[in-house]
Scaffold this active site. Sequence first.
Site, PDB file in Angstrom:
ATOM      1  N   HIS A   1       0.841  -1.199   0.000  1.00 49.38           N
ATOM      2  CA  HIS A   1       0.000   0.000   0.000  1.00 49.38           C
ATOM      3  C   HIS A   1       0.872   1.243   0.000  1.00 49.38           C
ATOM      4  CE1 HIS A   1      -3.481   2.510   0.779  1.00 49.38           C
ATOM      5  NE2 HIS A   1      -2.706   3.185   1.606  1.00 49.38           N
TER       6      HIS A   1
ATOM      7  N   ASP B   1     -14.935   3.493   8.264  1.00 52.12           N
ATOM      8  CA  ASP B   1     -13.930   4.355   7.632  1.00 52.12           C
ATOM      9  C   ASP B   1     -14.554   5.188   6.514  1.00 52.12           C
ATOM     10  OD1 ASP B   1     -11.219   5.344   7.074  1.00 52.12           O
ATOM     11  OD2 ASP B   1     -11.563   4.336   5.169  1.00 52.12           O
TER      12      ASP B   1
ATOM     13  N   ARG C   1     -14.298  13.611   7.626  1.00 49.05           N
ATOM     14  CA  ARG C   1     -12.974  14.243   7.777  1.00 49.05           C
ATOM     15  C   ARG C   1     -12.663  15.155   6.599  1.00 49.05           C
ATOM     16  NH1 ARG C   1      -9.245   9.453   7.868  1.00 49.05           N
ATOM     17  NH2 ARG C   1      -7.616  10.997   7.887  1.00 49.05           N
TER      18      ARG C   1
ATOM     19  N   SER D   1      -7.330   4.531   9.361  1.00 48.73           N
ATOM     20  CA  SER D   1      -8.109   4.468   8.127  1.00 48.73           C
ATOM     21  C   SER D   1      -7.455   3.479   7.142  1.00 48.73           C
ATOM     22  CB  SER D   1      -8.191   5.873   7.522  1.00 48.73           C
ATOM     23  OG  SER D   1      -8.635   5.841   6.205  1.00 48.73           O
TER      24      SER D   1
ATOM     25  N   LYS E   1      -8.758  -0.826   6.443  1.00 46.38           N
ATOM     26  CA  LYS E   1      -9.140  -1.360   5.124  1.00 46.38           C
ATOM     27  C   LYS E   1      -8.238  -2.521   4.733  1.00 46.38           C
ATOM     28  CE  LYS E   1      -9.082   2.832   3.556  1.00 46.38           C
ATOM     29  NZ  LYS E   1      -9.290   4.215   3.247  1.00 46.38           N
TER      30      LYS E   1
HETATM   31  N1  URA Z   1      -5.719   7.219   2.710  1.00 46.37           N
HETATM   32  C1  URA Z   1      -6.673   6.586   3.440  1.00 46.37           C
HETATM   33  O1  URA Z   1      -7.123   5.506   3.094  1.00 46.37           O
HETATM   34  N2  URA Z   1      -7.110   7.196   4.563  1.00 46.37           N
HETATM   35  C2  URA Z   1      -6.636   8.382   5.000  1.00 46.37           C
HETATM   36  O2  URA Z   1      -7.071   8.859   6.033  1.00 46.37           O
HETATM   37  C3  URA Z   1      -5.647   9.038   4.226  1.00 46.37           C
HETATM   38  C4  URA Z   1      -5.193   8.411   3.078  1.00 46.37           C
END
Ligand code: URA
Length: 434
Positions: free
Chosen positions: A82, A161, A168, A183, A187
């Site tokens: 990621h 999220d 946010r 966050s 995921k």
């Molecule tokens: N990418 C994400 O998945 N979440 C965030 O809060 C910032 C970048």
Amino acid sequence: MRTVDLIHRKRDGEELAPEEIQYLIEGYVRGEIPDYQMTAFLMAVFFSGMTDREVSRLTECMIASGEVVDLSAISGIKVDKHSTGGVGDKTSLIVAPLAASADVIVPMMSGRSLGHTGGTLDKLESIPGLRTNLTVDEFQVQLKELGLCFVGQSDQVALADGKLYALRDVTATIESIPLIASSIMSKKLAEGVDAMVLDVKVGNGAFMKRQIDARRLAQMMVGIGRRMDKRVQALITDMSQPLGYAVGNALEVMEASQTLQNAGPADLTRLCIELAARMIHLAKKAPSLEDARRTAEQNLVDGSAYRKFKQVIEAQGGNAQALDKFELLPNATGMREILSPRAGYVSVIDAEDIGTASSMIGAGRQRKEDTIDPAVGVILEVKVGEKVDAGSVLCRLYYTKEDQVEEAAEMVEDAFRISAQRPEERELILEVVG
Ligand code: URA
């Protein structure tokens, strides 16, 4: 428990208990806690931060709020990669087949572009016919057969999220390290992986502008993974100039294809080998990191990673011929050259400006609902440190619609600084965490 008391305590810098965090997340997802109270809580976190214990509990609650993918039917260590987001960052397209060609199982679940940063799904979808919305069954079958699958993140994964991120986004609480860490990790961990390599970008084209913040984010994500018995490593890498030369969806697919044929830019190739090597090592497919690097290099040079990429593209309905015959990819209709105003050394190529300009002409989205234009973007002709003459081409802007080209061209022009002195060389891989 009363929400207002929890906001109050977080505002004053206190640590919340695990059940208090659970109360907030469950209450918000069920619609019992209103947006205004959650906003106040997020702002309190923004200013007061979170302890490791709090951020881990927050991540667990976010995972539990949605679907959790079960990949236990597929044997082997499943490893994902990621990136926290950058400009010209097409590493997933290269790293995933590099690792899969070394027998690593790679369930590559990716996102779309937002703001000035690109997204792997949008890049892949510029390949004619390619589908990323596979069913869970299709996903598992392909993973078993080819060891690699590119899919989008289901909206059902980490439901909290999705809701929190949207809040946010409009309440100036994106740039909080614990909120970003939870966050991303919620995921990824809900996707059923055993190990993960994180590429935490730092520089003006990244979320994290300062190395100290990137380090804290990396440490926090590695810690969350460890506490959930996952093997996680993070590289902190430079995003002060775009990665490689291409920025824009089809343009980046072309560069990824060249890189997989061992004819890519030096910076991109180096980072991809390092990320893939770490995935190979975490998957226990090589006895040492040095061996893993050799495997990744060999799979690049002998074409096995490129063959794997083509197989996967075909399996997902894409026209793999487009990876050799670029005229089969979406092509721009207009091109503008940006010239150097003077002779000297390229000392800055502002990644955020290049990303924003590309996004402005259609390579990215301003809002989630926007559609993108796969053909457009920027191709750099130079990188930081190179010598240029007055009037030499710094980059080319590719577009399909005239509107906003002027503004984008100006922004791209402003992204370059030409100095009399050669700038100091900046390391690409700055640190390893975990
Ligand atoms: N990418 C994400 O998945 N979440 C965030 O809060 C910032 C970048």
